[in-house]
Design a protein around this motif. Structure first.
Motif, mmCIF file in Angstrom:
data_model
loop_
_atom_site.group_PDB
_atom_site.id
_atom_site.type_symbol
_atom_site.label_atom_id
_atom_site.label_comp_id
_atom_site.label_asym_id
_atom_site.label_seq_id
_atom_site.Cartn_x
_atom_site.Cartn_y
_atom_site.Cartn_z
ATOM 1 N N GLU A 187 -7.282 4.296 -11.496
ATOM 2 C CA GLU A 187 -6.357 4.734 -10.766
ATOM 3 C C GLU A 187 -5.150 4.265 -11.785
ATOM 4 O O GLU A 187 -3.752 4.815 -11.128
ATOM 5 C CB GLU A 187 -6.144 4.473 -9.501
ATOM 6 C CG GLU A 187 -5.756 2.479 -8.827
ATOM 7 C CD GLU A 187 -7.237 2.685 -8.483
ATOM 8 O OE1 GLU A 187 -7.425 2.003 -7.520
ATOM 9 O OE2 GLU A 187 -8.241 2.732 -8.714
ATOM 10 N N TYR B 169 -6.280 10.929 -8.690
ATOM 11 C CA TYR B 169 -5.144 9.548 -9.296
ATOM 12 C C TYR B 169 -4.018 10.167 -9.345
ATOM 13 O O TYR B 169 -2.582 9.784 -8.714
ATOM 14 C CB TYR B 169 -5.135 8.554 -9.600
ATOM 15 C CG TYR B 169 -6.732 8.139 -9.185
ATOM 16 C CD1 TYR B 169 -6.449 7.345 -7.972
ATOM 17 C CD2 TYR B 169 -7.893 7.874 -9.545
ATOM 18 C CE1 TYR B 169 -8.312 6.906 -6.982
ATOM 19 C CE2 TYR B 169 -9.206 7.240 -9.211
ATOM 20 C CZ TYR B 169 -9.476 6.796 -7.696
ATOM 21 O OH TYR B 169 -10.295 5.945 -7.537
ATOM 22 N N SER C 34 -6.397 8.325 -1.361
ATOM 23 C CA SER C 34 -5.792 9.232 -1.639
ATOM 24 C C SER C 34 -5.548 10.544 -0.742
ATOM 25 O O SER C 34 -4.803 11.078 -0.865
ATOM 26 C CB SER C 34 -5.928 9.192 -2.908
ATOM 27 O OG SER C 34 -5.729 7.997 -3.257
#
Length: 1208
Positions: free
Chosen positions: A926, A982, A1085
């Motif tokens: 990420e 990401y 996320s």
């Protein structure tokens, strides 16, 4: 004369006294005897002897009869010819023969006799010479001008003379022949084409090579008769070149060869012909243009040629052929360039522009020959080529074709060796090409293994020739390293590391060469099919013990340079075969041996190198003579030793070397001592047992450096003790205890080294000092150091200052932060929740712009330093899995925003740390998404650097996956395409993205997405385009994992997904609709509801339509600065508290400041004796926000309590 004619008509022949009648009735011998007497008589006569002329007139007529002209005996014919020649001399200017036919017969007869000149050893040669001399002097053949058959006579004469001339003739023979022939040309009315051909044919290369004397004769004749014969030569070329009448002469096909020869003989012969060549240069016939170009190349390039200056229109027309549409024409022009540069340096300026264009020619052969031409001229004399021409060679080192790159690299290497190492043209020439060494080493950055192998070979043969004597070789390496630029130094260091790694891989355990190690070795030399070579070499090693032993010696760390050379020779000799000159297997083995053979560095070499460095330190070296300042030489020499200590540590294992290093360690110069410490750290693993006398002297020095040295010296001193000594715990304790007790904030300058030492001790021995370290961090680092601003910073608008201008307090705080991080890295677990506390502290520093207390005492440059330190600290912790797991999305996003910091140097240093961690595959994937934020960096260089980092990391991960197929279960952490989720999530939470459907903000989002997608989508590997599309589609079926119940945040998420989807669809037309694998999204996320949620398209069509315009080039300059300065911070007046930087913070400042103090709560709640404050609130209550002071008062109370000040 009337009387003599009457005598002649009488028919009575008068012979000289003593000579009887000469007829067919006498024998040959008698005839020869009588003719000799006649010859003697005519030889003695002159033109004034009227009576004798009249007396012997009938004899003259008799000698011209067919009886004599056709006599079978050559001696008779020769004597008659001599008589006739004298008769023409005596009776000149009127010959006694009036019949044209008779005159023709006589001259044809004399011509035939001249063939006797061919045999210079003949007894009669003198008479033949007399005959030639006579007719040449008298110009007897001029009588034939009036004859109709004169051309036949002259042509036969010329042919005869050209046939008989040979290297046995002296200069007189040559001169008389020229006199005879030139009189015919100069005094005649015309020169027939047949006669001209008879002369010119001797200039044709084939004839010229057969009879060099005939060529010289023709050359002398043309020089003598240049003015007279020029019109006829012009007419001949005009007929052939302009009118195309090739039938006028058999020499038409040799017309260009003749022009060249005639020009070399006398340029005036072609005064009217050269303009015709200009016309031919523009011919539509490719072959014809090529012939003319070849011709003019030789004419212009000839050493003494002045054609270019005499005929400038022709020269300019010729230069135009450098751009000819026909490849062979351009190729011929390029080949000509080297001769022109060597013979006519004044024309280099004219050639430069045309060679520049041809150096970019689409044809590989032409680009190759441009390099050859320039290098050839350079090797003859460097002054012949200008810097522009050398730059063309420099550019071609990056050519797309290996053959061109190789020629350019080898050419530059040869030039460098000749003018720098051998110094054949002095210091100025060496200075002119000083860039070559850097450029050659820069090529090591290329991906092609061929390039890298050639750089290694060039280094060993040209930059630092391995065949030099050891002292000279090390001196050469020393000054080379001192003058290299930064990138070249890195390339050289990388080269040594790669070679060292290859040796290590081949070395294996117990000198066992496995097929896997051999396969790795071959692949490092040539990435093609190597299985067959591996099998063959493995078989050879198994069968031939001698070769195996030599290879073992070669890869052994203790192998000397001399041993390496012997081993390489023996192995190649053993594997080579005279019957098979082209042996691919042997070539591959040679490549392998070149890479692994230590031809430069061994124990003797290191000793010589250290002596050279010591000479510079003592001031006895000839640094200035080598063009290197002494300080620069010392600094580079120490850096070189540090690198070699890492790549060749065993070569340092000698008492002499260690004693020299010990001497360096005791010097007052900090840099010298620091380098010596690093070298000891890298090489001293066996010092304790092998060199005990060195150990006893070294240990006290290390302990002193750890306590009182510079911060870097202290760091390396601790690592030296850790690496070199078995009872390190005792030595660590002797250092830790006094430093731990003496840390004090009263003198910040003296605090930096102890904090550095304690930090490295905490990392190397966390368990040994667990309790005191925890107390040190809680009570001293956080409470006393970080939460107090003692000395106000300088008021300045600058965002960055040099290292020596940073306040000692800020440097101490940075070391305090590093100590906390190193302690955590040493512990490698979060059982005490210290990791959470530290992360909150670091994010608090970032949220407060570096001013943790917000009292305004810290200067802007110091705030920049603290922001950078906090950001890098988070990156460091993220590399440990136990701490990466506890980093929240908010903390990750705050860390990512450092790459958009308003200070240029902060952005630069943070990006470098980020790139370094990613390249080592230590940072999670990420963090690669952080580079997407660089798309809006206002500085072009920063955007370019970010793109390079992305390219390198993406390629690195792809290559790693190819070589490690077994890591498929870790695909989500390695596959570059997984950076897309990401990146999308990071952009959704970008503080600059405020209004969901704002077109300008969406354009920024699109640029950021394209910044990474452009690289990912450059190649559709394994149908990755469909994979990315599927991933984006899957994200649209989730909610934001950070704020799943926030409609606006989810709307942002879907909007960014739509932008990404549009990019994928518009930029890829080759993908299949089916993804090769089902993407896995990061759960942290993205939140997936219980049932599949098909997200509506929130953005109106007109919004996305406005955004999805053609993408700009990567790194387009943004109009909005957004938290970043555009100029160097040394003179920047940017406001660190600009609205763009603080806009859209993830959490409130109050909450961040409270959370920044949880560190103390975590520690003090487990053993702190701190009592309640003035209002009765305990530390735990304060820091947990449970006191009754209110939200803002809570922060104030907490801060004052930590400082020991009663709260209101």
């Amino acid at each position: 004369m009337a009387h003599s004619k009457n005598r002649a008509t009488d028919g009575k022949i008068t012979y000289p006294p003593g000579v009887k009648e000469i007829s067919d009735k006498i024998s040959k011998e008698e005839m020869v005897r009588r003719l000799k007497m006649v010859v003697k008589t005519f030889m003695d006569m002159d033109q004034d002897s009227e009576e004798e002329k009249e007396l012997y007139l009938n004899l003259a007529l008799h000698l011209a009869s067919d009886f004599f002209l056709k006599h079978p005996d050559k001696d008779v014919r020769l004597l008659v010819a001599c008589c006739l020649a004298d008769i023409f001399r005596i009776y000149a200017p009127e010959a006694p023969y009036t019949s044209p036919d008779k005159l023709k017969d006589i001259f044809m007869f004399i011509t035939r006799q001249l063939k006797g000149l061919e045999d210079t050893k003949s007894a009669q040669f003198n008479r033949y010479f007399y005959l030639l001399e006579n007719i040449a002097w008298v110009k007897s053949y001029n009588i034939c001008f009036e004859l109709e058959d004169s051309n036949e006579i002259f042509t036969q004469l010329y042919r005869t003379l050209f046939q008989v001339i040979n290297n046995g003739h002296n200069q007189k023979v040559h001169m008389h022949m020229v006199d005879l022939m030139s009189s015919i040309v100069c005094e005649g009315d015309s020169v027939s084409q047949e006669l001209l051909d008879t002369v010119l044919v001797n200039l044709v290369p084939a004839h010229k090579n057969l009879n060099k004397q005939a060529y010289d004769l023709a050359k002398a004749l043309l020089k003598r008769t240049a003015q007279a014969i020029e019109p006829y030569i012009t007419n001949f070329f005009n007929q052939v070149l302009m009118l195309g009448k090739t039938s006028v002469s058999d020499l038409s096909e040799h017309v260009f060869d003749l022009i060249l020869e005639l020009y070399n003989i006398d340029s005036h012969l072609l005064l009217s012909v050269l303009p015709q060549l200009e016309f031919k240069l523009k011919s539509n016939d490719n072959d014809e243009r090529l012939q003319v170009v070849k011709l003019l190349a030789k004419m212009f390039g000839a050493k003494d040629s002045e054609l270019a200056s005499q005929n400038k229109p022709l020269w300019q027309c010729y230069l135009g052929r450098f751009n000819d549409i026909h490849v062979p024409v351009r190729l011929e022009c390029v080949k000509f360039a080297s001769h022109c540069l060597m013979n006519h340096p004044d024309l280099a300026k004219d050639l430069t522009e045309y060679l520049k264009v041809r150096s970019h020619d689409p044809e590989e052969a032409i680009r190759h020959d441009v390099i050859v031409s320039i290098v050839t001229a350079s090797k003859k004399d460097l002054s012949l080529v200008n810097d522009h021409l050398l730059n063309f060679v420099k550019e071609r080192t990056l050519d797309k074709r290996w053959r061109v790159r190789k020629e350019a690299m080898m050419g530059l290497a040869q030039i460098y060796k000749k003018y720098t190492l051998q110094a054949e043209a002095g210091k100025e020439a060496a200075k002119q090409i000083s860039w070559i060494k850097d450029k050659l080493l820069h090529i090591y950055y290329q991906n092609s293994i061929d390039d890298r192998l050639l750089v290694e070979r060039i280094f060993a043969q040209y930059l630092v020739p391995h065949n030099l004597e050891t002292t000279e070789r090390m001196k050469c390496l020393y000054y080379l390293y001192a003058t290299l630029d930064g990138n070249a130094v890195k390339a050289l260091n990388e080269m040594w590391k790669c070679q060292n790694m290859l040796r290590h891989n081949l070395f294996g355990f117990g000198y066992c060469f496995s097929k896997s190690s051999l396969l790795h070795g071959f692949k490092s030399c040539y990435p093609g099919k190597t299985q067959d070579f591996v099998k063959k070499l493995a078989q050879v090693l198994e069968e031939d013990e001698k070769i195996r032993k030599q290879l073992e010696t070669l890869v052994s760390p203790s192998c000397s340079c001399k041993q390496a050379e012997v081993c390489v020779k023996e192995i190649t000799k053993k594997l080579g075969s005279p019957k098979q000159p082209s042996n691919p297997f042997l070539e591959m083995v040679k490549f392998l041996l070149e890479r692994i053979a230590p031809v430069h560095i061994d124990t003797e070499s290191i000793s010589a190198l250290i002596k050279q460095v010591n000479k510079s330190i003592e001031g006895t070296a000839d640094d200035e003579d080598e063009g290197v300042p002494t300080e620069q030489a010392i600094r580079a020499g120490l850096e070189l030793l540090k690198v070699l200590s890492f790549t060749h540590p065993v070569s340092f294992h000698s008492a002499e070397t260690f004693e020299s290093l010990l001497g360096c360690l005791k010097m007052d110069d900090e840099k010298v001592a620091e380098a010596a410490l690093q070298i000891f750290k890298n090489t001293g693993n066996k010092l304790e047992e092998s060199f005990p006398h060195i150990k006893s002297v070294l240990l006290p020095v290390l302990q002193h450096k750890a306590k009182k040295g510079s911060p870097r010296q202290a760091k390396y001193a601790i690592h030296c003790i850790h690496a070199m000594f078995s009872n390190r715990d005792t030595h660590f304790a002797q250092i830790f205890e006094p430093l731990h007790k003496s840390v004090d904030t009263d003198n910040m300058e003296q605090l930096i080294t102890p904090l550095t030492t304690l930090g490295h001790l905490a990392m190397l021995a966390p368990e040994q000092f667990a309790a005191p370290l925890k107390s040190l961090v809680a009570n001293f680092i956080v409470k006393d150091l970080l939460m107090n601003d003692r000395i106000p910073g300088k008021k300045t608008t600058k965002l960055w200052v040099p290292d020596d201008e940073v306040s000692p307090e800020t440097l101490a705080k940075i070391q305090g932060l590093k100590l906390m991080v190193r302690w955590l890295l040493g512990v490698k677990n979060n059982q005490s929740k210290s990791g959470n506390s530290t992360l909150r502290m670091l994010t608090a520093i970032l949220s407060s712009d570096g001013d943790l207390t917000e009292q305004g005492k810290i200067g802007k440059p110091d705030m920049s330093r603290l922001r950078l330190a906090a950001g890098c600290a988070i990156l460091r912790l993220s590399q440990e899995p136990c701490y990466h797991e506890i980093i929240t999305l908010e903390q990750y996003q705050l860390c990512a925003l450092v790459i958009n910091d308003e200070c240029y140097q902060v952005r630069q240093a943070f990006a470098q740390k980020l790139h370094k961690g990613l390249c080592r595959l230590r940072l999670p994937l990420e963090y690669l998404a952080v580079f997407t934020l660089c798309a809006k960096d206002p500085v072009k260089e920063r955007r370019a650097h970010a793109r390079q980092c992305l390219v390198k990391n993406i390629n690195l991960r792809r290559e790693y996956l190819k070589q490690h197929a077994a890591v498929s279960e870790k695909l989500i952490s390695l596959l570059p395409e997984y950076v897309v989720p990401y990146a999308i999530h990071l952009l959704v939470h970008d503080p600059d993205y405020v209004k969901v459907q704002d077109i300008e903000q969406l354009k920024d989002i699109k640029e950021a997405l394209w910044f990474v997608l452009e690289i990912l989508m450059a190649k559709n590997e394994n149908n990755s385009h469909a994979f990315i599309r599927k991933m984006v589609e899957n994200i649209k079926q989730t909610k934001d994992g950070q704020c799943p119940d926030d409609p606006k945040m989810n709307e942002k998420l879907y909007t960014v997904c739509d932008v990404a989807m549009n990019i994928v669809i518009s930029k890829s037309t080759t993908y299949s609709l089916e993804s090769p694998k089902d993407p896995v999204l990061p759960m942290k996320s993205f939140f997936t509801p219980g049932k599949v949620h098909i997200c509506p398209l929130f953005c109106a069509a007109n919004v996305l339509g406005a955004v999805n315009k053609p993408l700009s080039a990567t790194g387009k300059l943004q109009t909005k600065l957004s938290r970043m300065e555009t100029i160097s911070n040394a003179s920047s007046n940017s406001n660190p508290s600009s609205p763009g930087r603080s806009k859209g913070r993830l959490v409130s400042q109050t909450h961040i400041h409270v959370s920044s103090l949880i560190y103390t709560r975590d520690l003090h709640s487990r053993g702190s004796t701190a009592g309640p404050n003035a209002t009765g609130c305990g530390a735990g209550q304060l820091l947990m926000g449970e006191c009754g002071c209110g939200r803002e008062e809570t922060r104030v109370c907490a801060v004052k309590m930590i400082r020991g000040t009663p709260a209101k």
